[in-house]
Design a protein around this motif. Structure first.
Motif, PDB file in Angstrom:
ATOM      1  N   ARG A 142       0.820  -1.194   0.000  1.00 29.18           N
ATOM      2  CA  ARG A 142       0.000   0.000   0.000  1.00 29.18           C
ATOM      3  C   ARG A 142       0.867   1.263   0.000  1.00 29.18           C
ATOM      4  N   LEU A 143       0.232   2.349  -0.403  1.00 30.96           N
ATOM      5  CA  LEU A 143       0.893   3.635  -0.325  1.00 30.96           C
ATOM      6  C   LEU A 143       1.095   4.030   1.133  1.00 30.96           C
ATOM      7  N   THR A 144       2.228   4.621   1.437  1.00 29.26           N
ATOM      8  CA  THR A 144       2.514   5.012   2.817  1.00 29.26           C
ATOM      9  C   THR A 144       1.987   6.404   3.141  1.00 29.26           C
ATOM     10  N   LEU A 145       1.638   7.190   2.118  1.00 29.15           N
ATOM     11  CA  LEU A 145       1.082   8.520   2.347  1.00 29.15           C
ATOM     12  C   LEU A 145      -0.384   8.427   2.739  1.00 29.15           C
ATOM     13  N   PRO A 146      -0.921   9.471   3.364  1.00 31.21           N
ATOM     14  CA  PRO A 146      -2.373   9.505   3.597  1.00 31.21           C
ATOM     15  C   PRO A 146      -3.131   9.391   2.282  1.00 31.21           C
ATOM     16  N   VAL A 147      -4.123   8.521   2.237  1.00 33.37           N
ATOM     17  CA  VAL A 147      -4.902   8.282   1.022  1.00 33.37           C
ATOM     18  C   VAL A 147      -6.379   8.510   1.333  1.00 33.37           C
ATOM     19  N   GLU A 148      -7.039   9.299   0.492  1.00 34.37           N
ATOM     20  CA  GLU A 148      -8.469   9.558   0.649  1.00 34.37           C
ATOM     21  C   GLU A 148      -9.195   9.187  -0.638  1.00 34.37           C
ATOM     22  N   GLN A 149     -10.476   8.867  -0.496  1.00 40.24           N
ATOM     23  CA  GLN A 149     -11.305   8.578  -1.648  1.00 40.24           C
ATOM     24  C   GLN A 149     -11.932   9.866  -2.177  1.00 40.24           C
ATOM     25  N   TYR A 150     -11.881  10.055  -3.478  1.00 42.94           N
ATOM     26  CA  TYR A 150     -12.372  11.284  -4.102  1.00 42.94           C
ATOM     27  C   TYR A 150     -13.831  11.554  -3.723  1.00 42.94           C
ATOM     28  N   GLY A 151     -14.664  10.520  -3.771  1.00 39.44           N
ATOM     29  CA  GLY A 151     -16.079  10.699  -3.445  1.00 39.44           C
ATOM     30  C   GLY A 151     -16.287  11.184  -2.023  1.00 39.44           C
ATOM     31  N   ASP A 152     -15.496  10.664  -1.099  1.00 38.37           N
ATOM     32  CA  ASP A 152     -15.605  11.084   0.302  1.00 38.37           C
ATOM     33  C   ASP A 152     -15.162  12.533   0.463  1.00 38.37           C
ATOM     34  N   VAL A 153     -14.128  12.910  -0.283  1.00 36.87           N
ATOM     35  CA  VAL A 153     -13.617  14.284  -0.216  1.00 36.87           C
ATOM     36  C   VAL A 153     -14.699  15.266  -0.652  1.00 36.87           C
ATOM     37  N   LEU A 154     -15.396  14.958  -1.748  1.00 30.06           N
ATOM     38  CA  LEU A 154     -16.462  15.834  -2.231  1.00 30.06           C
ATOM     39  C   LEU A 154     -17.630  15.886  -1.253  1.00 30.06           C
ATOM     40  N   GLU A 155     -18.021  14.725  -0.762  1.00 28.05           N
ATOM     41  CA  GLU A 155     -19.201  14.633   0.100  1.00 28.05           C
ATOM     42  C   GLU A 155     -19.023  15.427   1.395  1.00 28.05           C
ATOM     43  N   GLY A 156     -17.791  15.487   1.899  1.00 25.48           N
ATOM     44  CA  GLY A 156     -17.559  16.157   3.173  1.00 25.48           C
ATOM     45  C   GLY A 156     -17.281  17.637   3.067  1.00 25.48           C
ATOM     46  N   ALA A 157     -17.369  18.207   1.858  1.00 25.85           N
ATOM     47  CA  ALA A 157     -17.006  19.610   1.667  1.00 25.85           C
ATOM     48  C   ALA A 157     -18.225  20.483   1.387  1.00 25.85           C
ATOM     49  N   SER A 158     -18.071  21.775   1.636  1.00 28.41           N
ATOM     50  CA  SER A 158     -19.131  22.745   1.388  1.00 28.41           C
ATOM     51  C   SER A 158     -19.282  23.002  -0.103  1.00 28.41           C
ATOM     52  N   ALA A 159     -20.526  23.269  -0.536  1.00 32.93           N
ATOM     53  CA  ALA A 159     -20.804  23.594  -1.935  1.00 32.93           C
ATOM     54  C   ALA A 159     -20.799  25.100  -2.176  1.00 32.93           C
ATOM     55  N   THR A 160     -20.431  25.876  -1.149  1.00 32.44           N
ATOM     56  CA  THR A 160     -20.381  27.330  -1.289  1.00 32.44           C
ATOM     57  C   THR A 160     -19.260  27.739  -2.229  1.00 32.44           C
ATOM     58  N   ARG A 161     -19.509  28.746  -3.042  1.00 35.06           N
ATOM     59  CA  ARG A 161     -18.501  29.195  -3.995  1.00 35.06           C
ATOM     60  C   ARG A 161     -17.320  29.828  -3.244  1.00 35.06           C
ATOM     61  N   PRO A 162     -16.085  29.404  -3.547  1.00 33.13           N
ATOM     62  CA  PRO A 162     -14.916  29.980  -2.890  1.00 33.13           C
ATOM     63  C   PRO A 162     -14.779  31.473  -3.181  1.00 33.13           C
ATOM     64  N   GLN A 163     -14.266  32.212  -2.220  1.00 30.96           N
ATOM     65  CA  GLN A 163     -14.073  33.648  -2.368  1.00 30.96           C
ATOM     66  C   GLN A 163     -12.576  33.944  -2.421  1.00 30.96           C
ATOM     67  N   VAL A 164     -11.990  33.801  -3.604  1.00 32.12           N
ATOM     68  CA  VAL A 164     -10.556  34.000  -3.789  1.00 32.12           C
ATOM     69  C   VAL A 164     -10.325  34.874  -5.010  1.00 32.12           C
ATOM     70  N   ASN A 165      -9.431  35.849  -4.885  1.00 27.08           N
ATOM     71  CA  ASN A 165      -9.073  36.686  -6.027  1.00 27.08           C
ATOM     72  C   ASN A 165      -8.093  35.929  -6.928  1.00 27.08           C
ATOM     73  N   VAL A 166      -8.416  35.853  -8.215  1.00 28.92           N
ATOM     74  CA  VAL A 166      -7.548  35.197  -9.191  1.00 28.92           C
ATOM     75  C   VAL A 166      -7.404  36.123 -10.389  1.00 28.92           C
ATOM     76  N   GLY A 167      -6.149  36.426 -10.751  1.00 31.07           N
ATOM     77  CA  GLY A 167      -5.897  37.320 -11.870  1.00 31.07           C
ATOM     78  C   GLY A 167      -5.778  36.562 -13.181  1.00 31.07           C
ATOM     79  N   ILE A 168      -6.083  37.238 -14.271  1.00 25.47           N
ATOM     80  CA  ILE A 168      -6.041  36.611 -15.584  1.00 25.47           C
ATOM     81  C   ILE A 168      -4.628  36.162 -15.952  1.00 25.47           C
ATOM     82  N   ASP A 169      -3.613  36.842 -15.422  1.00 24.10           N
ATOM     83  CA  ASP A 169      -2.233  36.481 -15.734  1.00 24.10           C
ATOM     84  C   ASP A 169      -1.620  35.524 -14.720  1.00 24.10           C
ATOM     85  N   ASP A 170      -2.401  35.095 -13.732  1.00 26.03           N
ATOM     86  CA  ASP A 170      -1.898  34.122 -12.757  1.00 26.03           C
ATOM     87  C   ASP A 170      -1.655  32.779 -13.434  1.00 26.03           C
ATOM     88  N   LEU A 171      -0.741  32.020 -12.876  1.00 31.30           N
ATOM     89  CA  LEU A 171      -0.428  30.689 -13.402  1.00 31.30           C
ATOM     90  C   LEU A 171      -1.601  29.748 -13.172  1.00 31.30           C
TER      91      LEU A 171
END
Length: 519
Positions: A142-171
Motif C-alpha cells: 500500500r501507499l505510505t502517504l495519507p490516502v483519501e477517496q475522491y467521493g468522500d472528499v467531495l461529500e464532506g465539503a461545502s458547496a459554497t462558492r470559494p471567495q478568492v481573487n484570481v488574476g487573468i495572468d496568474d499561473l
C-alpha cells in the motif's frame, strides 16, 4: 472577490446555461449546475487540506469528470493544475512531481502501481484516489502517504462558492513538454494563455453553444484541452468524455449522441476510417473535425471527403496553448501541406537566428507571438533565455521549427531544427532515450532518430555501436528501457552499426544516419 480565470467559467455557465447538459461520461450526466456544485466542493476541500494560491496539485488519470473538476476547482482558489501523462514510467512521474513541487496528487486507482512508484521521495503530502475502474494494487504494498477517496472528499465539503481573487495572468497549469536535453520542462500556462487560445479557436471555427464535443484524445495533452474542452465550455456546449480512444466505441458515441465535434491526430482519423463500422455508422452530425500533429495524408482526406467531411488543420505546441496557425477546411486542397494562417489573435513570423524577419518563401525559424504564448518554463531560467527573443517588435517565442511563409501568408513547416519525433501525436525527444541507453555497459555509442510508420507517422529507431568484447541483441536493448521510459518512447527497432557518421566536432550527423539506416 474577483476571479478572472478559468475557475469562474463554470460558475458563470451555471446561470447562462441553466438546465443544459455540461458533461456525459458513461452513465454519469451532469448539468452545468451540478458540475458547478461539484467543482465548488472540491475547491473547498482542497483549501481545507492546505492548498493555497500558487500551490501545485497534480492529476494522474485518463479522461474523466474528476480531471476537469480538479482543473476548475484549482482555478477557483488560485492553485495550479499539473496534469500528468498516464503513459509515463515511475521515474518519470517522480521527476514531474518533484520538479513541480506538487502538494497533492489526485489519481485513478487503476494507476496505483505508477502512483506508488512516482510519489516516493517527493514532497507530495497526500493522494486522493478516484474510483474509476478496476483497482490495480501496487506490487510493493500500500501507499505510505495519507490516502483519501475522491467521493468522500467531495461529500464532506461545502458547496459554497470559494471567495478568492484570481488574476487573468496568474499561473493556471504547468504542462510538461519533453526537453531536447533529456529532462522535461514545465510550460507555465496562465489563465490568459488558455482563455486567449479558446477565443482563437471560436474565432477561427464554427463553435456554437449547441456543440456536442466528443473527447477521444487524452486531456493531459494541451491539444485536447485547449482545442476541444475549453472552447466547448466557453460557448456552453456539451462534452462527451471517453477515458481512452477506441475507434469502434467512438463511432458508436458519434451516432448515439449526434456528436458535432471531434479532434485528434492523423492516426485517430485513420483508425476510425479503417474500422469495420465506418461505412454503416451515421456520422452526419459531425461538422467540426480538427487535426494536428502532422498533415493529414491525402488518402485519409479523400476518405472523409467521400462522407461529406473536411478537416480544419493546424500547427501549434504546448507553449502556445496550443494553437498557432489554422488551415481552414476550404484551403485543405489548395494549400495542401500548409500549417495554415496565424490564428486570429496570434502573430507568426519566419526569421533568421538574429531575429530578422525573412521574405516570403525563404526558410527560417518559425517564431510566435501572442497572448496565448507562455511567458516561460517552470524554474528553467536557461531555457527561458534561449527560447525567447526580444526586439522592436516585442518578445517572440522561438519554436525551433524551420519553415517559410508563402506569398499568401500561409505557413509551411519544412523541417525541425530540433530532433523531435512526433509519433501518433506524442512528442518524443531522442536525447532522453539516448541518455537512458548510454547507461548500458554494452553500448559504446547510441543515436535515436525517427523513421516513417504508416500508422503512427513516425516511430523511434536506435542506432547502436556495441562496445568491444560485448554482445547485444535488439531484445536486450528494448527490454532495458521497459519501465524506465513511457512505452511510446521506446524504439520500435534497433540497428547495429560499426560507427556513427559525425561532424568534425564529434556530433552525430542524424540526417546522414537516417539516410543510411532509415529504411
Amino acid at each position: 472577490m474577483t476571479n478572472h480565470g478559468l475557475g469562474d467559467w463554470i460558475h458563470r455557465r451555471e446561470v447562462k446555461s441553466a438546465g443544459r447538459m455540461a458533461i456525459t461520461a458513461g452513465t454519469l450526466e451532469l448539468t452545468y449546475e451540478q458540475f458547478s456544485e461539484r467543482i465548488n466542493r472540491l475547491a473547498n476541500a482542497m483549501s481545507e487540506r492546505g492548498v493555497q494560491r500558487g500551490d501545485r496539485v497534480a492529476f494522474l488519470g485518463e479522461n474523466s469528470v474528476e480531471f476537469l473538476e480538479t482543473l476548475f476547482a484549482l482555478g477557483s482558489i488560485g492553485a495550479v493544475f499539473v496534469p500528468l501523462n498516464t503513459r509515463l514510467a515511475g521515474p518519470e512521474v517522480a521527476f514531474h512531481l518533484d520538479d513541480a513541487g506538487a502538494k497533492i496528487l489526485v489519481a485513478s486507482h487503476t494507476m496505483e502501481p505508477l502512483v506508488a512508484a512516482g510519489v516516493a521521495e517527493t514532497d507530495v503530502e497526500r493522494v486522493i484516489v478516484v474510483d474509476d475502474g478496476s483497482r490495480v494494487p501496487a506490487e510493493d504494498g500500500r501507499l505510505t502517504l495519507p490516502v483519501e477517496q475522491y467521493g468522500d472528499v467531495l461529500e464532506g465539503a461545502s458547496a459554497t462558492r470559494p471567495q478568492v481573487n484570481v488574476g487573468i495572468d496568474d499561473l493556471a497549469i504547468i504542462l510538461y513538454t519533453s526537453g531536447t536535453t533529456g529532462n522535461p520542462k514545465g510550460a507555465m500556462l496562465s489563465h490568459a494563455n488558455m482563455t486567449w487560445n479558446a477565443l482563437n479557436v471560436i474565432s477561427d471555427m464554427d463553435i456554437s453553444n449547441h456543440e456536442v464535443a466528443l473527447m477521444i484524445s487524452p486531456m493531459f495533452h494541451v491539444a485536447a484541452l485547449g482545442m476541444g474542452v475549453l472552447p466547448t465550455f466557453l460557448k456552453g456546449g456539451h462534452l462527451i468524455l471517453e477515458p481512452r480512444f477506441e475507434p469502434g466505441r467512438a463511432l458508436q458515441l458519434i451516432e448515439q449522441h449526434k456528436a458535432t465535434y471531434i479532434s485528434g491526430v492523423p492516426t485517430t482519423y485513420q483508425m476510425l476510417a479503417e474500422h469495420p463500422d465506418w461505412e454503416t455508422t451515421d456520422i452526419s452530425s459531425l461538422h467540426n473535425l480538427t487535426c494536428g500533429g502532422s498533415a493529414v495524408p491525402l488518402r485519409i482526406l479523400e476518405t472523409y471527403e467521400d462522407r461529406g467531411l473536411s478537416f480544419t488543420m493546424g500547427y501549434g505546441m504546448t507553449e502556445t496553448a496550443p494553437g498557432a496557425t489554422t488551415l481552414p477546411a476550404r484551403y485543405s486542397r489548395e494549400k495542401m501541406g500548409s500549417a495554415g494562417l496565424p490564428q486570429m489573435h496570434t502573430h507568426i513570423r519566419v526569421a533568421d537566428f538574429d531575429g530578422n524577419e525573412l521574405p516570403p518563401n525563404e526558410v527560417g525559424e518559425v517564431q510566435i507571438q501572442g497572448p496565448n504564448v507562455i511567458s516561460g518554463y517552470w524554474e528553467r531560467p536557461e531555457a527561458n533565455e534561449s527560447s525567447f527573443i526580444t526586439d522592436d517588435g516585442g518578445t517572440w517565442f522561438r519554436s525551433g521549427d524551420m519553415g517559410y511563409m508563402d506569398d499568401d501568408g500561409f505557413l509551411f513547416i519544412s523541417d525541425r531544427l530540433k530532433d523531435m519525433i512526433i509519433s501518433g501525436g506524442e512528442n518524443i525527444y531522442p536525447a532522453q532515450i539516448e541518455q537512458e541507453l548510454a547507461q548500458m555497459e554494452s553500448i559504446a555509442s547510441v543515436a535515436v532518430f525517427g523513421v516513417a510508420n504508416e500508422k503512427w507517422g513516425e516511430v523511434p529507431r536506435a542506432a547502436v555501436v556495441v562496445r568491444e568484447g560485448h554482445e547485444l541483441t535488439e531484445e536486450d536493448v528494448l527490454s532495458y528501457l521497459d519501465g524506465k521510459l513511457a512505452r511510446y518512447k521506446i524504439p520500435k527497432s534497433v540497428v547495429f552499426v560499426d560507427d556513427m557518421p559525425r561532424t568534425a566536432s564529434g556530433k552525430v550527423r542524424k540526417p546522414q544516419l537516417r539516410e543510411l539506416h532509415g529504411e
